[in-house]
Design an enzyme around this catalytic site. Structure first.
Site, PDB file in Angstrom:
ATOM      1  N   HIS A  92       0.851  -1.197   0.000  1.00 43.22           N
ATOM      2  CA  HIS A  92       0.000   0.000   0.000  1.00 43.22           C
ATOM      3  C   HIS A  92       0.881   1.240   0.000  1.00 43.22           C
ATOM      4  O   HIS A  92       1.949   1.246   0.601  1.00 43.22           O
ATOM      5  CB  HIS A  92      -0.902   0.014   1.244  1.00 43.22           C
ATOM      6  CG  HIS A  92      -2.068   0.941   1.083  1.00 43.22           C
ATOM      7  ND1 HIS A  92      -1.967   2.280   1.363  1.00 43.22           N
ATOM      8  CD2 HIS A  92      -3.317   0.729   0.616  1.00 43.22           C
ATOM      9  CE1 HIS A  92      -3.137   2.851   1.105  1.00 43.22           C
ATOM     10  NE2 HIS A  92      -3.978   1.936   0.647  1.00 43.22           N
ATOM     11  N   ASP A 104      -7.919  -5.118  -0.785  1.00 41.72           N
ATOM     12  CA  ASP A 104      -8.374  -5.908  -1.948  1.00 41.72           C
ATOM     13  C   ASP A 104      -8.052  -7.386  -1.854  1.00 41.72           C
ATOM     14  O   ASP A 104      -8.478  -8.160  -2.705  1.00 41.72           O
ATOM     15  CB  ASP A 104      -7.729  -5.328  -3.227  1.00 41.72           C
ATOM     16  CG  ASP A 104      -8.249  -3.947  -3.513  1.00 41.72           C
ATOM     17  OD1 ASP A 104      -7.441  -2.999  -3.540  1.00 41.72           O
ATOM     18  OD2 ASP A 104      -9.478  -3.803  -3.655  1.00 41.72           O
TER      19      ASP A 104
HETATM   20  C1  SDX Z   1      -5.938   0.370  -3.212  1.00 40.24           C
HETATM   21  O1  SDX Z   1      -4.215   4.805  -1.974  1.00 40.24           O
HETATM   22  C2  SDX Z   1      -5.183   4.154  -1.465  1.00 40.24           C
HETATM   23  O2  SDX Z   1      -5.653   4.494  -0.372  1.00 40.24           O
HETATM   24  C3  SDX Z   1      -5.721   3.016  -2.294  1.00 40.24           C
HETATM   25  C4  SDX Z   1      -6.795   2.151  -1.653  1.00 40.24           C
HETATM   26  C5  SDX Z   1      -8.073   2.900  -1.477  1.00 40.24           C
HETATM   27  O3  SDX Z   1      -8.854   2.476  -0.605  1.00 40.24           O
HETATM   28  O4  SDX Z   1      -8.333   3.818  -2.267  1.00 40.24           O
HETATM   29  O5  SDX Z   1      -6.308   1.673  -0.418  1.00 40.24           O
HETATM   30  C6  SDX Z   1      -7.121   0.947  -2.538  1.00 40.24           C
HETATM   31  O6  SDX Z   1      -5.621   0.795  -4.286  1.00 40.24           O
HETATM   32  C7  SDX Z   1      -5.148  -0.699  -2.506  1.00 40.24           C
HETATM   33  C8  SDX Z   1      -3.892  -1.150  -3.325  1.00 40.24           C
HETATM   34  C9  SDX Z   1      -4.362  -2.175  -4.354  1.00 40.24           C
HETATM   35  N1  SDX Z   1      -3.260  -2.527  -5.285  1.00 40.24           N
HETATM   36  C10 SDX Z   1      -2.631  -3.709  -5.222  1.00 40.24           C
HETATM   37  O7  SDX Z   1      -2.853  -4.569  -4.382  1.00 40.24           O
HETATM   38  C11 SDX Z   1      -1.612  -3.942  -6.344  1.00 40.24           C
HETATM   39  C12 SDX Z   1      -0.351  -4.604  -5.791  1.00 40.24           C
HETATM   40  N2  SDX Z   1       0.331  -3.631  -4.949  1.00 40.24           N
HETATM   41  C13 SDX Z   1       1.350  -2.804  -5.542  1.00 40.24           C
HETATM   42  O8  SDX Z   1       1.444  -2.635  -6.850  1.00 40.24           O
HETATM   43  C14 SDX Z   1       1.898  -1.727  -4.625  1.00 40.24           C
HETATM   44  O9  SDX Z   1       2.072  -2.273  -3.396  1.00 40.24           O
HETATM   45  C15 SDX Z   1       1.091  -0.448  -4.509  1.00 40.24           C
HETATM   46  C16 SDX Z   1       0.888   0.178  -5.843  1.00 40.24           C
HETATM   47  C17 SDX Z   1      -0.209  -0.697  -3.875  1.00 40.24           C
HETATM   48  C18 SDX Z   1       1.883   0.491  -3.622  1.00 40.24           C
HETATM   49  O10 SDX Z   1       3.054   0.715  -4.208  1.00 40.24           O
HETATM   50  P1  SDX Z   1       4.173   1.589  -3.424  1.00 40.24           P
HETATM   51  O11 SDX Z   1       3.908   1.839  -2.005  1.00 40.24           O
HETATM   52  O12 SDX Z   1       4.430   2.738  -4.319  1.00 40.24           O
HETATM   53  O13 SDX Z   1       5.306   0.604  -3.346  1.00 40.24           O
HETATM   54  P2  SDX Z   1       6.466   0.635  -4.390  1.00 40.24           P
HETATM   55  O14 SDX Z   1       5.861   0.419  -5.740  1.00 40.24           O
HETATM   56  O15 SDX Z   1       7.284   1.855  -4.124  1.00 40.24           O
HETATM   57  O16 SDX Z   1       7.245  -0.673  -3.941  1.00 40.24           O
HETATM   58  C19 SDX Z   1       8.115  -0.658  -2.816  1.00 40.24           C
HETATM   59  C20 SDX Z   1       8.851  -1.975  -2.926  1.00 40.24           C
HETATM   60  C21 SDX Z   1       9.376  -2.216  -4.354  1.00 40.24           C
HETATM   61  O17 SDX Z   1      10.506  -3.063  -4.232  1.00 40.24           O
HETATM   62  P3  SDX Z   1      11.997  -2.332  -4.244  1.00 40.24           P
HETATM   63  O18 SDX Z   1      12.089  -1.530  -5.526  1.00 40.24           O
HETATM   64  O19 SDX Z   1      12.045  -1.456  -2.998  1.00 40.24           O
HETATM   65  O20 SDX Z   1      12.989  -3.476  -4.199  1.00 40.24           O
HETATM   66  O21 SDX Z   1       7.950  -3.042  -2.652  1.00 40.24           O
HETATM   67  C22 SDX Z   1       7.793  -3.856  -3.810  1.00 40.24           C
HETATM   68  C23 SDX Z   1       8.271  -3.031  -4.988  1.00 40.24           C
HETATM   69  O22 SDX Z   1       8.733  -3.855  -6.035  1.00 40.24           O
HETATM   70  N3  SDX Z   1       6.365  -4.165  -3.903  1.00 40.24           N
HETATM   71  C24 SDX Z   1       5.886  -5.370  -4.147  1.00 40.24           C
HETATM   72  C25 SDX Z   1       4.489  -5.234  -4.086  1.00 40.24           C
HETATM   73  N4  SDX Z   1       4.168  -3.951  -3.811  1.00 40.24           N
HETATM   74  C26 SDX Z   1       5.344  -3.291  -3.704  1.00 40.24           C
HETATM   75  N5  SDX Z   1       6.499  -6.551  -4.417  1.00 40.24           N
HETATM   76  C27 SDX Z   1       5.676  -7.623  -4.622  1.00 40.24           C
HETATM   77  N6  SDX Z   1       4.329  -7.561  -4.569  1.00 40.24           N
HETATM   78  C28 SDX Z   1       3.695  -6.387  -4.299  1.00 40.24           C
HETATM   79  N7  SDX Z   1       2.358  -6.329  -4.267  1.00 40.24           N
END
Ligand code: SDX
Length: 392
Positions: free
Chosen positions: A270, A327
């Site tokens: 998140h 989710d």
């Molecule tokens: C919602 O904003 C809100 O409030 C949204 C929401 C709402 O109610 O409106 O809460 C609803 O959108 C929930 C999120 C739903 N999306 C997902 O579940 C999709 C999977 N999650 C990701 O894509 C990701 O976690 C995000 C987009 C949700 C958040 O991304 P961030 O905080 O920007 O994290 P990042 O992309 O900067 O990643 C940080 C690290 C990275 O690794 P490094 O580069 O540091 O080595 O964490 C890793 C990422 O690769 N990472 C994941 C991951 N999410 C982040 N690795 C594996 N699986 C994941 N799901």
């Protein structure tokens, strides 16, 4: 107070606005709607009461709530002319595509007599959106599967009315289990608002230009559809289906840690919560309750639990503070309630409309409201002179 936030990855963001609607403490896993903890609202409130709270800032008295409920019920119908808009879509278009288009049509329908300067008209527009979005969503779904549209039965309460419009088969009355209605209402409460998430920020950005509320919400629906945001619930179910069996969980976790794979565990992580998403905790408990009360034995639940267990123990996820979000379990419940997967994000949009219109009203009612104009860090070329073809 400074309005500057630093994310885990060092990215800093400045606050895009001031708002009194929802408070999130991502480190502590706290979510408040107008100061009320989400856990208490989930246990003791209803979606329509939460919609009133988000819009008005206070819990309603009995009279205020019955007036609000009457107003919403009074506006659930969709003008017959909307069938022409609907029948203009390819029947196999995704319901989220149709919903976006239908909200645009709502704009054309109401734009001429909407005086956005009039606070009462603004409030009516917000009520219309909360009232009509379930009717429009159900109509989009039924059209996509070739079923006749069902009119809203206004003697039912909000969530049950939606389930009736969506699921009643043409030939027989729908037997709605109270468990299904309660679970759906709870899911709507949990999805109703969430501070400045991508879709709410989109609604506020479009609304700040003075665009009408219907297209502002249509823009929010478009933003919500992405798999990184509201589209994640649909993506979670697809991912669990592809993993298929608990014994494949290890490989999925390994793949999610391999950057090259581009694979992420949907429903994990998140932007703000770097602790458990408080909504995920509530939904996880409800998931077990709904499946056992409905007698549904879904092998995907076992896959989900094993995936959660494996990820929460894995250093990669622990280090990056990646936890299940709202989710991760919601899709399993929707599936148990007989909601088709292509409607999962539509469910999210119906619930989030309460938050979107509340933010739109807050912004429009703010005398200091200015057009949103984010800035950037410029990383392009320094100033240089133009050269003709012969010198390039
Ligand atoms: C919602 O904003 C809100 O409030 C949204 C929401 C709402 O109610 O409106 O809460 C609803 O959108 C929930 C999120 C739903 N999306 C997902 O579940 C999709 C999977 N999650 C990701 O894509 C990701 O976690 C995000 C987009 C949700 C958040 O991304 P961030 O905080 O920007 O994290 P990042 O992309 O900067 O990643 C940080 C690290 C990275 O690794 P490094 O580069 O540091 O080595 O964490 C890793 C990422 O690769 N990472 C994941 C991951 N999410 C982040 N690795 C594996 N699986 C994941 N799901």
């Amino acid at each position: 107070e400074t309005g500057c936030f630093t994310y885990d990855n060092g990215f800093t963001a400045t606050a895009s606005c001031r708002s009194a609607i929802t408070y999130i403490d991502g480190d502590a896993g706290v979510l408040l709607y107008r100061g009320y903890p989400i856990e208490q609202l989930a246990e003791m409130s209803s979606f329509l009461e939460v919609a009133y709270l988000l819009m008005n800032g206070e819990l309603p008295t009995k009279d205020e709530f019955s007036k609000f409920e009457h107003e919403v019920t009074h506006h659930t119908m969709m003008h017959e002319a909307f069938r022409t808009f609907l029948y203009g879509f390819r029947h196999d278009a995704h319901p989220m595509a149709m919903l976006t288009g239908m909200l645009g049509s709502l704009a054309s329908f109401y734009h001429n007599d909407l005086d956005i300067e009039d606070p009462e008209q603004r409030r009516l527009a917000a009520i219309r959106l909360i009232a009509k979005i379930p009717t429009i969503a159900a109509a989009c779904y039924r059209y996509s599967i070739g079923w006749p549209i069902r009119y809203p039965r206004n003697n039912l309460e909000y969530t049950t009315r939606f389930l009736h419009m969506m699921k009643e088969v043409p030939s027989e009355p729908l037997e709605l289990s109270p468990v299904a209605a309660k679970a759906m209402d709870l899911l709507f409460i949990l999805h109703a608002d969430h501070e400045q998430n991508a879709s709410t920020s989109t609604v506020r950005l479009v609304g700040s230009t003075g665009a009408n509320p219907y297209v502002s919400v249509a823009a929010g629906v478009a933003a919500l559809w992405g798999p990184a945001h509201g589209g994640a619930n649909e993506a979670v179910l697809k991912m669990l289906g592809e993993i298929g069996k608990p014994e494949n969980v290890g490989a999925a976790v390994a793949k999610a840690k391999d950057k090259e794979s581009g694979f992420r565990l949907m429903g994990f992580g998140h932007r703000v919560y770097k602790n458990f998403d408080p909504r995920a905790k509530i939904i996880r408990a409800m998931c077990h309750q709904v499946l056992s009360e409905l007698g549904v034995n879904d092998p995907l639940l076992e896959v989900a639990m094993r995936l959660e267990e494996a990820a929460l123990k894995d250093e990669y996820f622990i280090q990056r503070k990646l936890y299940p979000n709202v989710d991760f379990y919601s899709g399993i419940i929707y599936k148990a309630l007989g909601i088709p997967v292509e409607m999962f994000t539509v469910m999210f949009a119906i619930a989030r409309t309460a938050g979107w219109v509340s933010h739109w009203l807050e912004q429009q009612n703010d005398p200091e409201n200015k057009i949103s104009r984010p800035r950037q860090i410029y990383t392009g070329a320094a100033t240089r002179d133009y050269v003709g073809f012969d010198k390039r």
